[in-house]
Each structure stands twice: as C-alpha cells, then as structure tokens.
Design a protein around this motif. Structure first.
Motif, short mmCIF file in Angstrom:
data_model
loop_
_atom_site.label_atom_id
_atom_site.label_comp_id
_atom_site.label_asym_id
_atom_site.label_seq_id
_atom_site.Cartn_x
_atom_site.Cartn_y
_atom_site.Cartn_z
N THR A 16 0.84 -1.21 0.00
CA THR A 16 0.00 0.00 0.00
C THR A 16 0.86 1.25 0.00
OG1 THR A 16 -1.81 -1.13 1.14
CG2 THR A 16 -1.77 1.28 1.27
N ARG A 19 2.20 1.71 -3.44
CA ARG A 19 1.18 2.29 -4.32
C ARG A 19 1.02 3.78 -4.05
NH1 ARG A 19 -1.59 -2.54 -3.52
NH2 ARG A 19 -2.88 -1.60 -1.88
N ASN A 23 1.44 5.18 -7.47
CA ASN A 23 0.11 5.41 -8.06
C ASN A 23 -0.84 5.89 -6.97
OD1 ASN A 23 0.43 4.26 -10.93
ND2 ASN A 23 1.17 2.57 -9.63
N ASN A 25 -3.39 7.68 -6.86
CA ASN A 25 -4.82 7.67 -7.16
C ASN A 25 -5.48 6.33 -6.86
OD1 ASN A 25 -4.76 10.33 -8.03
ND2 ASN A 25 -4.34 9.77 -10.15
N GLN A 26 -4.66 5.28 -6.71
CA GLN A 26 -5.18 3.95 -6.41
C GLN A 26 -5.33 3.71 -4.91
OE1 GLN A 26 -2.87 0.93 -8.38
NE2 GLN A 26 -3.04 1.90 -10.41
#
Length: 333
Positions: A16, A19, A23, A25-26
């Motif tokens: 997590t 991410r 990323n 936005n995920q």
C-alpha cells in the motif's frame, strides 16, 4: 528509515505504501492521510533511484536547446522544468546548436536508459527530415517546425505558424505605407527560416512589391549582421522597414541602425519575432510577434510524459495562436 517502518506506523501493508508513492490515485483518501502522517512523523524520504529502477525509468527528461543562455528559450525552459517537477521528473538542459544531433543520438540515449525522453527546441538535421522513424519514441519537438513528405510518420510537434506570422508582420508594415521592406534571417533552424522567408515573400509578392536585395540570411555567407546592414543601408534605395527572424537579431539590428546615425522608427521601422522579455525594454520598445513559449512548454512536457508512460496519444498537436505586439519601433510613412 525504510518503507517498512512507514507501513508499520500507518497500519497498512508495504504494498500500500508503494502504491502511495507510485500510483497515489489507487489509494483511498483515508489511507493516504495515514501514510502521509507516518511519513511526516519519521521524516521519511523515498529512494528515488530505487523507485525509478522498479518502474524501469530514469526519472530524467532532457530539453535540447540551441543556446542555453539565449533569452529566446527562457520561458519555455522554465515551464518545461516546472511541468517536469510537478510530475516527479528531473529536467536536464543540453546545449546542442542548431540541427547538430541526429535522431540516432536520441534513440540510443532512450534505449540505453540514459533518459526517459526528449523535448527538442531544435529541428532535426535536414537530411533526416524524410527518413522513416519510430514515432513511438518519447521525443517531442517544440518551437521548431518539423516537415516530412506526405504520408510519412512524424514526431509530435508543438509550435506556431511561422510563415503566417511573418506574413502578418509584413502585411502590417505594408498597411503602414512601407514598400521597401527587408527581411533579415538568423542562424535558426533552416526550416524555420524558410517558413519565415516564405511568409515575407508571399506578402510582398501579393502586394506587387520588389524582393530584390531585401532578403538577408546569416547562413548565406560569413558576413556579420553589422556588415550586412551596412551593405543594405548604405544605398539611396535603402529599406524603410526591416523584419528580423528573432528579437535578438532585431536588437542587434537596432544597435547598428543607430550606429549609422539613423533613427528607429523615424528612418527605419523594425519588427522582431518571439517577444522575449527584453523586447519592451529596448529604445524604442520593439514591435514583435508574440510566441506563447510557456504554453508550448507545458503542452510539450505533458505530451512527452504521456509518451513515456506508453499512452496512446495523437501525433498531430495543434498549431498555437500567435499575435503581433505593436510597440514604438514601427510607424506609418
């Protein structure tokens, strides 16, 4: 400090946190806030090199400029740098001169992972204008036009219509009553010069005005602008107006006109091209074509980053609007 420590404090998995960095936005807003708080608590700084290696990227984009110190490129390089920074990329500016680097140079740099992509403020060498090329390469042309034979793929290019802009500048001088008008080219990309000359010639010919002896280019011989101007102005039939291919050339022309005891615009009206920040500081302030360098820089970088990410993007970027900025270096006769 490690990413594992951040995950433990935030109460989330290492995946997590990864991410969150790669990323965001995920990751849900609530989870992002937890991770941000953990990062702030231990003052964690991610290893950019390790991140880039995982992504298969260098995190570096290169802008290739003809002259790093030229004020012509200040605005666009600033915008390229800001746009790159906003997207977690570093910008390197490389000086190359006009048309000095072949396409193979950029291809090799990208394939060897020395850079993720290029924004070219220069054109390609003329002999490469008609070669087949891999248009999926993350290379974007900015400012300088790029012209290939019909049907051939081309690199994405964001610029203005240099031909139309120069024609409008010439039309304006003709509207002011000028008939003896000269065009002085610079050492820019040959295609840019040809487009500007074409616009100048089109306006003059449509108005049935003579072109003889009115087209001067630094690329035609080794004469300096000073000697060219002396040759052009030291005649009874000297021009009453001059258009220059860029503002730097116009400022140099202004200096030499004054050194001959002539006045601008009293004896000769003068128009530049690009609207650099010094153009309104000259005496008199310079009439010029405004080229939206900051907009070009922003569009070029955003398009380049989409190419780097492998996104499907249009190959045909819009031609941006230009405008004629009228100041005190031109007058009606």
């Amino acid at each position: 400090m490690s990413i594992k420590k951040v995950a433990n404090i935030a109460g989330v998995s290492i995946a997590t946190v990864s991410r969150f960095f790669n990323n965001p936005n995920q990751v849900s807003k609530q989870t992002r806030e937890k991770v941000e708080a953990a990062i702030k608590r231990i003052n964690y700084t991610p290893n950019a090199l390790a991140q880039n290696l995982r992504r298969g990227k260098t995190g570096l984009v290169i802008a290739v400029s003809p002259h790093i110190t030229s004020p012509l490129y200040e605005d666009i390089i600033q915008q390229l740098n800001q746009s790159a920074k906003n997207n977690s990329y570093n910008l390197l500016v490389k000086e190359a001169g006009f048309n000095s680097l072949p396409l193979s140079y950029y291809e090799q740099m990208i394939r060897c992972k020395q850079a993720d992509g290029f924004v070219l403020l220069v054109g390609l060498p003329e002999h490469e204008q008609d070669i087949d090329m891999d248009v999926s390469l993350p290379i974007v042309l900015a400012c300088e036009p790029h012209q290939l034979s019909a049907g051939r793929p081309s690199l994405p290019c964001i610029t203005i219509d240099h031909k139309q802009a120069t024609q409008e500048a010439t039309d304006y001088l003709i509207h002011l009553g000028h008939q003896a008008i000269a065009f002085i080219a610079s050492d820019h990309d040959p295609l840019t010069v040809r487009e500007q000359q074409s616009g100048f010639q089109k306006s003059m010919l449509e108005s049935k005005l003579s072109l003889f002896g009115r087209l001067l280019s630094n690329q035609q011989d080794n004469l300096s602008i000073e000697r060219k101007l002396h040759r052009l102005l030291d005649t009874q039939s000297r021009p009453t107006a001059i258009i220059c291919a860029d503002d730097e050339t116009a400022m140099e022309t202004l200096h030499h006109i004054k050194s001959l005891g002539l006045k601008v615009p009293g004896d000769i009206s003068l128009i530049g091209f690009s609207n650099i920040r010094y153009a309104e500081m000259t005496d008199p302030p310079l009439t010029t074509i405004d080229c939206p360098m900051d907009i070009i820089g922003n569009i070029a970088m955003q398009h380049l980053l989409e190419l780097i990410d492998g996104k499907s993007v249009t190959r045909h970027l819009p031609t941006l609007e230009h405008s004629l900025i009228i100041r005190n270096s031109t007058r009606r006769i």
